[in-house]
Scaffold this motif. Structure first.
Motif, PDB file in Angstrom:
ATOM      1  N   GLY A  30      14.882  93.998 -71.704  1.00 22.36           N
ATOM      2  CA  GLY A  30      15.181  92.624 -72.086  1.00 22.36           C
ATOM      3  C   GLY A  30      13.958  91.882 -72.587  1.00 22.36           C
ATOM      4  O   GLY A  30      14.025  91.148 -73.582  1.00 22.36           O
ATOM      5  N   TYR A 182      19.031  91.933 -80.382  1.00 16.83           N
ATOM      6  CA  TYR A 182      18.975  91.013 -79.255  1.00 16.83           C
ATOM      7  C   TYR A 182      19.478  89.624 -79.632  1.00 16.83           C
ATOM      8  O   TYR A 182      20.182  88.966 -78.864  1.00 16.83           O
ATOM      9  N   LEU A 189      23.332  89.997 -72.978  1.00 14.66           N
ATOM     10  CA  LEU A 189      22.290  90.779 -72.333  1.00 14.66           C
ATOM     11  C   LEU A 189      21.732  90.044 -71.120  1.00 14.66           C
ATOM     12  O   LEU A 189      21.507  90.656 -70.071  1.00 14.66           O
TER      13      LEU A 189
END
Length: 209
Positions: A30, A182, A189
């Motif tokens: 992440g 992302y 996420l």
């Protein structure tokens, strides 16, 4: 030949345990996609440092003594579990924010590398299972019938695996493709990270071992 087979078993087991999805790997992934390669490497360096700290303490025999004190393991377990729940809370807040893509790109948020490094250390040091893992590894490394080179080989091998796995996650998920990905799945996420941290924290708090 027997020693080679046993070393291969140790390294394979350690590789699988290190590379398997978990709070540390998810956090590095992440961070890499959200904040870039340098930030992810800082977090990975903290995770690696935490692992090597337990390895050095195990090599010195300290962890064998610590593992005998159930109260200490309980304190570490509670501390580690609460820290993971705190990370889950932060990730959950991020998932609820409706930040636009343009704002994300133009935010210019300054990356706190020191904080990321400390986070990596705390995530690993706060897990008492790391103590038991290294105690088990050292029980083989320091057997009376083991050679003088067995311990250095195990330490260097596990350190190399640790660096390659966590560093590899940082490099892989910080590519331009993953960063663009992302931006499309940011909230999902962050929600996944929140669930991962929460589950790991609850499991750590309520585990019997």
């Amino acid at each position: 030949m027997a020693l080679s087979h046993e070393l291969l078993l140790i390294f394979t087991t350690y590789l699988v345990a290190t590379a398997s999805p978990g709070p540390s790997n998810m956090a590095i992934m992440g961070t890499a996609m959200k904040k870039g390669r340098s930030a992810a490497l800082a977090l990975a360096a903290g995770v690696v440092s935490g692992s090597l700290l337990w390895a050095l303490l195990a090599a010195c025999g300290v962890l064998t003594v610590l593992a005998a004190f159930a109260q200490l393991l309980i304190v570490l377990k509670i501390g580690g579990g609460l820290y993971l729940l705190w990370l889950a809370f932060k990730a959950g807040k991020s998932a609820l924010r409706r930040t636009e893509t343009a704002a994300l790109n133009a935010s210019g948020e300054r990356v706190a590398y020191g904080r990321l490094f400390r986070q990596g250390i705390l995530m690993h040091v706060g897990n008492p299972k790391a103590i038991l893992t290294w105690v088990a590894i050292m029980s083989f490394a320091m057997r009376p019938d083991g050679g003088a080179s067995t311990l250095p080989i195990i330490l260097c091998g596990c350190a190399a695996i640790c660096i390659c796995v966590f560093g590899g996650y940082a490099l892989l998920f910080s590519t331009a493709v993953m960063s663009a990905f992302y931006l499309r799945i940011r909230r999902g996420l962050d929600a996944l990270l929140a669930c991962c941290f929460a589950l790991a924290g609850v499991k750590l708090l309520f585990s019997r071992s």
